[in-house]
Design an enzyme around this catalytic site. Structure first.
Site, PDB file in Angstrom:
ATOM      1  N   VAL A   1      40.762  45.399  41.180  1.00 33.15           N
ATOM      2  CA  VAL A   1      40.653  43.981  41.713  1.00 33.15           C
ATOM      3  C   VAL A   1      41.335  43.948  43.089  1.00 33.15           C
ATOM      4  O   VAL A   1      42.323  44.336  43.520  1.00 33.15           O
ATOM      5  CB  VAL A   1      41.291  42.995  40.574  1.00 33.15           C
ATOM      6  CG1 VAL A   1      42.756  43.395  40.416  1.00 33.15           C
ATOM      7  CG2 VAL A   1      41.015  41.725  40.848  1.00 33.15           C
ATOM      8  N   SER A   2      40.560  43.104  43.945  1.00 30.10           N
ATOM      9  CA  SER A   2      41.229  43.043  45.221  1.00 30.10           C
ATOM     10  C   SER A   2      42.276  41.837  45.130  1.00 30.10           C
ATOM     11  O   SER A   2      42.106  40.869  44.448  1.00 30.10           O
ATOM     12  CB  SER A   2      40.048  42.749  46.435  1.00 30.10           C
ATOM     13  OG  SER A   2      39.469  41.577  46.220  1.00 30.10           O
ATOM     14  N   THR A   3      43.223  41.476  46.156  1.00 31.36           N
ATOM     15  CA  THR A   3      44.065  40.349  46.281  1.00 31.36           C
ATOM     16  C   THR A   3      43.333  39.117  46.394  1.00 31.36           C
ATOM     17  O   THR A   3      43.627  38.239  45.632  1.00 31.36           O
ATOM     18  CB  THR A   3      44.833  40.726  47.540  1.00 31.36           C
ATOM     19  OG1 THR A   3      45.640  41.858  47.507  1.00 31.36           O
ATOM     20  CG2 THR A   3      46.148  39.388  47.509  1.00 31.36           C
TER      21      THR A   3
ATOM     22  N   GLU B   1      40.272  38.387  45.340  1.00 26.73           N
ATOM     23  CA  GLU B   1      39.550  38.204  44.178  1.00 26.73           C
ATOM     24  C   GLU B   1      40.311  37.670  43.115  1.00 26.73           C
ATOM     25  O   GLU B   1      40.126  36.580  42.544  1.00 26.73           O
ATOM     26  CB  GLU B   1      38.768  39.548  43.645  1.00 26.73           C
ATOM     27  CG  GLU B   1      37.469  39.837  44.436  1.00 26.73           C
ATOM     28  CD  GLU B   1      37.020  41.168  43.978  1.00 26.73           C
ATOM     29  OE1 GLU B   1      35.835  41.492  43.965  1.00 26.73           O
ATOM     30  OE2 GLU B   1      37.806  42.034  43.654  1.00 26.73           O
ATOM     31  N   GLN B   2      41.498  38.226  42.894  1.00 24.16           N
ATOM     32  CA  GLN B   2      42.510  37.830  41.757  1.00 24.16           C
ATOM     33  C   GLN B   2      42.997  36.325  42.202  1.00 24.16           C
ATOM     34  O   GLN B   2      43.288  35.505  41.504  1.00 24.16           O
ATOM     35  CB  GLN B   2      43.768  38.745  41.846  1.00 24.16           C
ATOM     36  CG  GLN B   2      44.566  38.781  40.773  1.00 24.16           C
ATOM     37  CD  GLN B   2      45.501  39.839  40.570  1.00 24.16           C
ATOM     38  OE1 GLN B   2      45.330  40.681  41.008  1.00 24.16           O
ATOM     39  NE2 GLN B   2      46.290  39.823  39.569  1.00 24.16           N
TER      40      GLN B   2
END
Length: 553
Positions: free
Chosen positions: A15-17, A19-20
């Site tokens: 998960v990318s920052t 997206e989170q």
């Protein structure tokens, strides 16, 4: 009696920052879903690979994915399962490349949400189609974001970072486009105006950069000024009150080659720093100087970018001097000189020039000595293996420290959760603290993955003398028999850096060999029979290097 074969499965989650933060994607949720699925299908989970806070745009920085691919080469599992296929890669070409690597080792790829796996023709077809659809969706989102940026630009609002002289603050306007405001930074304005005035007075880019660096002035990023930094400031119409957008497209991939065809240039809402008259004068001079022929150095420079300045460590670039002898004959001398000096002036470094012929001869002789003198090469290989074993303890110590920080952060998360459950902390504070802890935890987990990957490479089998001698001999043969462009390509592929001592003599040559350089460039020494013009000699199957290794000669 027949026994059921238990499938060995590994889980990959990412998960990318962004997206989170924006979509609420959760690593823990992905892992829970996939663990339960494996339990329901009676598959044995051999390992979990988790990249936290990392973009799927490329493999760089995704240390857990790199570890997964290394384990795949050793056939440690039969299948890789992900929550969604775009967790593995955002671009279809990258996804297919990764899946191809897995299939070479008889490993299938399964997506839980899309309900397919690549062990069947239909599964592979579904992967290709869904990968293409996923990339289309991603590109559509990017186009929509760019459309919004273009609209902001047409209305005179700035996008992204601002140059020296400006800063961004929260806007006072009520409209969506005016939610930020660009204002002047007074202490930086004087520098910008000085640059324009000096150039208008006839001074060159290097002279201006050198003068500012002597005064201790810095760029927006806190670095010394270079000719490139001065040029970019002089060419930026923002200083005359304009907004320019779409000058370059896909900068991260194409850089200056991605010249935009639909450049937006409109009046902005920010205050100008230089007058229109000064701007016009500078642009006239820029155009005139741009039409002048570029300096051209005669000769072939083999080591540009590889030799390091003995004073500052910057890469050295080509330079020359032209003098006349007593009888009037023109004499050209070619050198390698410090790139920082040539770009940023004497405030940053000095020329530290070294003669081209002497430097190149010293490097090629050093390589040849390593091949022809067994004692030298034996000491080099011994040093490599000692250095590799000596790196293990510091890496293990750092890994222990990182794990301790991870445990501490996990404990803090548990305590905040307990406080929240007994209503001892309000929701907003809990959310804020948890977000900060998760950010720190992602950093430490990524660091742990990198350390584990480094330790794995360092604990590989010792480098053998025969292997190094074989590689060096082929490298030396190619350097002596190949045309210039091939020799330069080889140098930049295999030589990491060349260090000079305080007397400007070649001190050390750092070489790096990996599977690709060995396979494609060092598999066979050159010969007249197989030497095709413009191609490296190659025939037969090269032995495989499992790990990158470096030597210093």
């Amino acid at each position: 009696m027949k026994y059921a074969v238990i499938k060995r499965v590994v889980i990959y989650a990412r998960v990318s920052t962004e997206e989170q933060a924006e979509n609420g994607y959760s690593i823990d949720a992905q892992l829970d879903i996939l663990r339960n699925y494996c339990m329901a299908t009676q598959a044995a989970v051999m390992d979990e690979y988790v990249d936290r806070g990392v973009s799927g745009k490329s493999i760089d920085g995704r240390y857990e994915l790199q570890r997964l691919l290394k384990d795949a080469e050793e056939s440690k599992f039969d299948e890789v399962i992900v929550w969604k296929f775009n967790r593995m890669a955002r671009k279809n070409i990258d996804l297919l490349h990764i899946v191809e690597k897995l299939e070479k080792n008889n490993i299938s790829f399964r997506s839980y949400s899309e309900n397919f796996e690549t062990s069947t023709p239909m599964g592979r077809f579904a992967l290709q189609m869904m990968g293409a659809v996923g990339e289309l969706e991603r590109n559509t989102i990017i186009d929509n974001v760019k459309m919004g940026h273009r609209q902001r630009a047409r209305m005179g609002f700035h996008n992204g970072k601002v140059p020296l002289g400006y800063t961004i603050v929260e806007g006072k306007g009520g409209s969506r486009e005016a939610k930020t405001e660009v204002i002047i930074v007074e202490e930086e304005v004087a520098i910008v105006r000085y640059i324009f005035e000096q150039y208008a007075a006839g001074h060159g880019l290097k002279t201006i950069a050198n003068d500012l660096n002597h005064r201790g002035r810095k760029t927006k990023n806190g670095k010394p000024f270079s000719t490139t930094a001065i040029r970019d400031l002089l060419d930026n119409p923002m200083f005359v009150g304009k907004i320019r957008y779409n000058q370059y497209e896909n900068w991260a991939e194409k850089r200056r080659k991605g010249k935009g065809t639909d450049i937006i240039l409109v009046d902005g809402h920010h205050p100008p720093i230089v007058s229109q008259e000064l701007w016009d004068k500078v642009q006239l001079l820029r155009k005139k100087k741009g039409a002048l022929p570029k300096k051209r150095f005669e000769g072939e420079y083999l080591l540009t970018g590889l030799i390091r300045c003995p004073e500052c460590g910057a890469a050295m670039t080509a330079s020359r001097t032209v003098n006349r002898s007593k009888d009037g004959e023109k004499i050209t001398r070619m050198y390698y000189s410090c790139g920082r000096f040539r770009s940023q002036g004497s405030a940053v470094c000095h020329a530290n020039s070294v003669r081209k012929v002497e430097a190149e001869q010293a490097v090629t002789e050093r390589i040849q000595q390593a091949v022809t003198q067994p004692d030298i090469l034996k000491k080099v290989v011994q040093s490599v293996n000692e250095r590799r074993s000596g790196r293990i303890k510091p890496l293990r110590d750092e890994l222990t420290a990182v794990q301790a920080r991870i445990d501490k952060l996990e404990e803090k998360k548990r305590k905040y959760l307990e406080l929240y459950e007994i209503d001892d902390i309000d929701r907003d504070m809990f959310s804020e603290r948890l977000s900060l802890l998760n950010k720190d935890l992602d950093t430490e987990l990524t660091r742990r993955s990198k350390l584990e990957l480094d330790l794995r490479d360092d604990q590989a089998d010792p480098v053998s003398l025969e292997l190094v001698h074989d590689l060096m001999a082929k490298f030396d043969a190619l350097l002596h028999h190949s045309p210039f462009q091939q020799r330069k390509t080889l140098m930049h592929l295999i030589v990491k850096k060349i260090t000079l001592d305080d007397k400007k003599r070649v001190c050390s040559v750092d070489l790096a060999f990996n599977e690709e350089t060995q396979k494609h460039f060092l598999s066979l020494a050159p010969s007249a029979e197989n030497m095709a013009e413009g191609a490296f000699p190659f025939s037969g199957k090269a032995s495989k290097l499992k790990h990158l290794f470096q030597i210093t000669i």
